[in-house]
Design an enzyme around this catalytic site. Structure first.
Site, PDB file in Angstrom:
ATOM      1  N   SER A  44       0.831  -1.201   0.000  1.00  0.00           N
ATOM      2  CA  SER A  44       0.000   0.000   0.000  1.00  0.00           C
ATOM      3  C   SER A  44       0.867   1.253   0.000  1.00  0.00           C
ATOM      4  CB  SER A  44      -0.966  -0.050   1.184  1.00  0.00           C
ATOM      5  OG  SER A  44      -2.054   0.814   0.985  1.00  0.00           O
ATOM      6  N   ASP A  63      -5.913  -3.963  -1.982  1.00  0.00           N
ATOM      7  CA  ASP A  63      -4.822  -3.540  -1.101  1.00  0.00           C
ATOM      8  C   ASP A  63      -4.101  -4.723  -0.455  1.00  0.00           C
ATOM      9  OD1 ASP A  63      -3.535  -2.542   1.422  1.00  0.00           O
ATOM     10  OD2 ASP A  63      -4.396  -0.648   0.756  1.00  0.00           O
TER      11      ASP A  63
END
Length: 325
Positions: A48, A162
């Protein structure tokens, strides 16, 4: 620390940068301290926000130039509001434009001067996917695709979101691509809300491994969804790295900017003291909003994973039928 490897001479030193939204600014301070102490990772893995900072570092960006870029950054540099229906409010066109501006166009991961990989999550299998070749923009877009906020990314036969869902601190990924020792930078806890995706135990076992050096900026309850006080976050990253690496001599001193350094220290002090200040009510409100985002993300993951499996299976059957024809 006596029984640990001297990180300046580790045969294959890795750097694992964790996810944490705007908290990713702290990674910049860590990179600066590594530079000043002559510690040079040979491979970088990011999840991320860690994939964004890690990609810039792996591409050869100076950590002080990286600080300037982060201080100028806005959410629009990463996501663009989408009017098309889908599983997220934002697409990653903003991120792709930022890469074009900084690097002069999309890059191939395998062409970066430092080996790099980004971690994403496969919705269909619930497993981590290590993106270590191909388009850098595609890899970063998948790794930052917080469910409910950014749209999932379809890449190499996977529907990806993610990487923090399964590996918010990518220590396993760093060892997977060949690291002998790893410096891990944790900004936020593992998600671990959905039983199918829990990996926290595996990651925490690695955190205490003798081949892992952990850096933990003291961010407290600071929300990862608010992009403010970035100089303070960078300073907190510096302080955490300086504490952990105090036994390494400074070989390349930090460029002198006394006024900027003093302002950053003041901002870091403000973040540290936020929990006992009159701003605590605002902080609690921000935490509640962050929790809402995470709960929504977890619900979307649970609801969409089964659909993703069915979609991919239908496509595989269709592709198989076409091939047999």
């Amino acid at each position: 620390m006596e029984d640990r490897t001297d990180l300046r001479y580790a045969p294959r030193l890795g750097l694992a940068l964790g996810g944490g939204g705007a908290l990713g600014a702290a990674h910049v301070g860590v990179l600066q301290v590594l530079h000043e102490r002559g510690i040079r990772p040979e491979l970088v893995v990011g999840t991320s926000a860690g994939s964004v900072i890690g990609a810039a570092y792996a591409a050869g960006m100076d950590p002080y130039e990286l600080e300037e870029m982060v201080l100028r950054a806005q959410w629009g540099d990463f996501g663009t509001f989408s009017f098309m229906p889908g599983l997220g409010l934002l697409d990653t066109d903003g991120l792709r434009r930022t890469i074009d501006e900084v690097a002069g166009g999309d890059l191939l991961i395998e062409d970066l001067p430092i080996r790099f990989a980004a971690v994403a999550t496969d919705l269909a299998t619930g497993s981590a996917v290590l993106l270590s070749e191909g388009s850098l923009a595609d890899a970063m877009s998948a790794s930052i695709a917080v469910p409910g906020l950014f749209r999932p990314q379809r890449l190499a036969g996977h529907l990806l979101v993610d990487g923090g869902v399964v590996q918010n601190l990518p220590l396993p990924a760093a060892f997977e691509i060949g690291a002998s020792d790893v410096i891990g930078v944790r900004l936020a806890a593992e998600w671990d809300a959905l039983p199918r995706y829990r990996t926290g135990t595996q990651v925490h076992e690695l955190e205490i491994d003798s081949h892992v050096t952990m850096v933990r900026p003291q961010i407290g309850q600071r929300s990862q969804w608010v992009a403010r006080d970035l100089p303070g976050l960078i300073q907190l990253g510096r302080e955490a790295a300086e504490r952990e690496l105090a036994h390494y001599a400074v070989v390349e001193p930090r460029p002198v900017d006394e006024a900027g350094a003093a302002a950053a220290r003041a901002a870091a002090d403000e973040i540290r003291s936020a929990s006992s200040s009159p701003l605590s009510t605002v902080r609690d409100d921000l935490r509640a909003r962050a929790d809402e985002v995470r709960e929504r993300a977890e619900a979307l993951i649970g609801n969409e994973a089964a659909g993703a499996v069915a979609l991919l299976r239908r496509r595989d059957r269709r592709d198989s039928a076409t091939s047999s024809d």
